[in-house]
Design a protein around this motif. Structure first.
Motif, PDB file in Angstrom:
ATOM      1  N   GLY A 140     -79.417 -72.220   2.999  1.00 26.60           N
ATOM      2  CA  GLY A 140     -78.297 -71.844   3.370  1.00 26.60           C
ATOM      3  C   GLY A 140     -77.915 -70.421   3.400  1.00 26.60           C
ATOM      4  N   ALA A 141     -79.366 -69.432   4.584  1.00 22.97           N
ATOM      5  CA  ALA A 141     -79.833 -68.854   4.471  1.00 22.97           C
ATOM      6  C   ALA A 141     -78.951 -67.816   5.103  1.00 22.97           C
ATOM      7  CB  ALA A 141     -81.236 -67.801   4.792  1.00 22.97           C
ATOM      8  N   ALA A 142     -78.702 -68.727   6.191  1.00 22.47           N
ATOM      9  CA  ALA A 142     -77.304 -67.773   7.612  1.00 22.47           C
ATOM     10  C   ALA A 142     -75.730 -67.037   7.063  1.00 22.47           C
ATOM     11  CB  ALA A 142     -77.575 -68.485   8.275  1.00 22.47           C
ATOM     12  N   GLY A 143     -75.741 -67.915   6.110  1.00 22.76           N
ATOM     13  CA  GLY A 143     -73.522 -67.813   5.565  1.00 22.76           C
ATOM     14  C   GLY A 143     -73.447 -66.615   5.284  1.00 22.76           C
ATOM     15  N   GLY A 144     -72.633 -67.031   4.841  1.00 22.72           N
ATOM     16  CA  GLY A 144     -72.039 -65.583   4.149  1.00 22.72           C
ATOM     17  C   GLY A 144     -72.307 -64.932   2.336  1.00 22.72           C
ATOM     18  N   PRO A 193     -77.913 -71.417  -1.542  1.00 19.02           N
ATOM     19  CA  PRO A 193     -75.662 -71.554  -1.047  1.00 19.02           C
ATOM     20  C   PRO A 193     -75.713 -71.891   0.143  1.00 19.02           C
ATOM     21  CG  PRO A 193     -78.021 -69.861  -0.940  1.00 19.02           C
ATOM     22  CD  PRO A 193     -78.687 -70.963  -1.288  1.00 19.02           C
ATOM     23  N   ALA A 194     -76.304 -73.089   0.269  1.00 19.15           N
ATOM     24  CA  ALA A 194     -76.024 -73.948   1.373  1.00 19.15           C
ATOM     25  C   ALA A 194     -74.978 -75.311   0.976  1.00 19.15           C
ATOM     26  CB  ALA A 194     -76.713 -75.122   1.953  1.00 19.15           C
ATOM     27  N   GLY A 254     -63.125 -67.779   3.377  1.00 19.02           N
ATOM     28  CA  GLY A 254     -64.093 -68.163   2.677  1.00 19.02           C
ATOM     29  C   GLY A 254     -63.321 -67.630   1.701  1.00 19.02           C
ATOM     30  N   SER A 255     -65.249 -67.252   0.612  1.00 17.72           N
ATOM     31  CA  SER A 255     -65.157 -67.215  -1.020  1.00 17.72           C
ATOM     32  C   SER A 255     -65.960 -65.624  -1.254  1.00 17.72           C
ATOM     33  CB  SER A 255     -65.064 -68.505  -1.931  1.00 17.72           C
ATOM     34  OG  SER A 255     -66.317 -68.655  -1.376  1.00 17.72           O
ATOM     35  N   ALA A 300     -73.817 -62.451  -3.650  1.00 15.56           N
ATOM     36  CA  ALA A 300     -75.421 -62.357  -3.435  1.00 15.56           C
ATOM     37  C   ALA A 300     -75.946 -61.173  -4.763  1.00 15.56           C
ATOM     38  CB  ALA A 300     -75.436 -61.595  -2.159  1.00 15.56           C
ATOM     39  N   TYR A 301     -75.225 -60.005  -4.819  1.00 13.41           N
ATOM     40  CA  TYR A 301     -75.624 -59.260  -5.868  1.00 13.41           C
ATOM     41  C   TYR A 301     -75.937 -60.632  -7.022  1.00 13.41           C
ATOM     42  CZ  TYR A 301     -75.272 -56.464  -9.789  1.00 13.41           C
ATOM     43  OH  TYR A 301     -74.907 -55.436 -11.006  1.00 13.41           O
TER      44      TYR A 301
END
Ligand SMILES: NC(=O)c1ccc[n+]([C@@H]2O[C@H](COP(=O)([O-])OP(=O)(O)OC[C@H]3O[C@@H](n4cnc5c(N)ncnc54)[C@H](O)[C@@H]3O)[C@@H](O)[C@H]2O)c1
Ligand SMILES: O=C(O)C[C@H](O)C(=O)O
Length: 356
Positions: A51-55, A119-120, A265-266, A272-273
């Motif tokens: 899910g690496a291309a997501g927010g 995170p997908a 989105g959320s 990510a942090y």
């Protein structure tokens, strides 16, 4: 003029020397690589983001590329993975980046990984609960975990996709079915609740958030998010009004961001942090560092429920110790009962998704 090779081809050539021999992908490889690393020999761990291309995925990929414990970073998504990979691969840090696009490349993305971060899946929009995401995300998590069971069954899995209270039981059932389940290696990421709790409590106490440690237990949705304000470090006392305010703000931190983003989105950047903070703790544990303790939603005997978030000690084999709740005050005991009631249903929903 020679044809210009594509990004993956070029990266594959540069990084060919980093491919471990097949035997290193089996049990014990983590330990051997970590030992080498301690002597300054080998460059680190292999991490995949699904899910690496997501927010969340994009800033997470960027931050993991900056992590000196990572030697190889695999970026998998069903869309846009090549672009994100080309972009991140230009960063002049040590980790070699490879991109993987679509289901047919999932196995290649996963083979040999030490840590897989997921995170997908779809995020919430205003008015939705995390459970409203179950319909779509349950199937996504199932497919990705089937791939993990097949290609890197010894990897540590950090599961971010919501509803975490159900997706972690789904992952456990998939791994059980495949005969690869190791409860020590499956962790639901609740770090964002701790990050938020540290921030909000620090604001109230007038402290630097980096000096504050708030245990957050239970799960990752609404009342299942239970901050233990009686156990805050440094030891602090709060008025009942402060307790009500902090508990409510920590439990609804996700909704606060969903509403502020108004349909876009959320939480992605703070997530990510938090994901990198948590992944880094897992990698330090794998390396053999002592005293690595974080909160996570894991297989647990702390309550009567099969999964529960508490502080856990991370080590060479994943979760090496699950800490008990410690002394709770009356307010927290009432919160715990509410949390367990909701959690029981969410866990059961995840289990039945695979069993039935
Ligand atoms: N655990 C937490 O604390 C926490 C915090 C924030 C968000 N989340 C959850 O994380 C998830 C992702 O959030 P986001 O904001 O990054 O969403 P997003 O829509 O921006 O990104 C999700 C990515 O997943 C990809 N994807 C979809 N199906 C896939 C599949 N089968 N295989 C691989 N990739 C796939 C999409 O293409 C997309 O790039 C959501 O479920 C969200 O609720 C969890
Ligand atoms: O709130 C959400 O839907 C995303 C995430 O779980 C969060 O806590 O920010």
């Amino acid at each position: 003029m020679k044809p210009i090779p594509d990004v993956n081809e070029r990266i594959a050539r540069i990084s060919a020397h980093l491919q471990p021999p097949k035997s290193q992908m089996e049990e014990g490889s983590v330990l051997r690589r970590a030992n080498c690393r301690a002597k300054g020999g080998a460059p680190g761990f292999r991490v995949a983001i699904l899910g690496a291309a997501g927010g969340i995925g994009q800033p997470l990929a960027m931050l993991m590329k900056m992590n000196p414990l990572v030697s190889v970073l695999h970026l998998y998504d069903v869309v846009n993975a090549p672009g994100v990979t080309a972009d991140i691969s230009h960063m002049d840090t040590g980790a070699v980046v490879r991109g993987f696009l679509g289901q047919q490349q999932l196995e290649a993305a996963l083979t040999g990984m030490d840590l897989v971060i997921i995170p997908a899946g779809v995020p919430r929009k205003p008015g939705m609960t995390r459970d409203d995401l179950f319909k779509i995300n349950a199937g996504i998590v199932k497919t990705l975990c089937e791939g993990i069971a097949k290609c890197c069954p010894r990897a540590i899995v950090n599961l971010i996709s919501n509803p975490v209270n159900s997706t972690v039981p789904i992952a456990a059932e998939v791994f059980k079915k495949a005969g690869t389940y190791d409860p020590k290696r499956l962790l639901g990421v609740t770090m964002l609740d701790v990050v938020r709790a540290n921030t909000f409590v620090a604001e109230v106490l007038g402290l630097d958030p980096r000096d504050v440690d708030v245990p957050v237990v239970g799960g990752h949705a609404g009342v299942t998010i239970l901050p233990l304000l009686s156990q805050v470090k440094p030891p602090s006392s709060f008025t009942q009004e402060e307790i009500n305010y902090l508990t409510d703000r920590i439990q609804n931190g996700g909704t606060e961001v969903v509403e502020a983003k108004a349909g876009a989105g959320s939480a992605t950047l703070s997530m990510a942090y938090a994901a990198v903070k948590f992944a880094d703790a897992c990698l330090r544990g794998l390396r053999g560092d002592a005293g690595v303790v974080e909160c996570a939603f894991v297989s647990s005997q702390v309550t009567e429920l099969p999964f529960f978030a508490t502080k856990v000690r991370l080590g060479r084999t994943g979760v090496e110790e699950v800490y008990s709740l410690g002394p709770l005050n009356e307010y927290e005991r009432i919160g715990l009962e509410k949390a367990k009631k909701e959690l029981a249903g969410s866990i059961e929903k995840g289990v039945s998704f695979i069993r039935s």
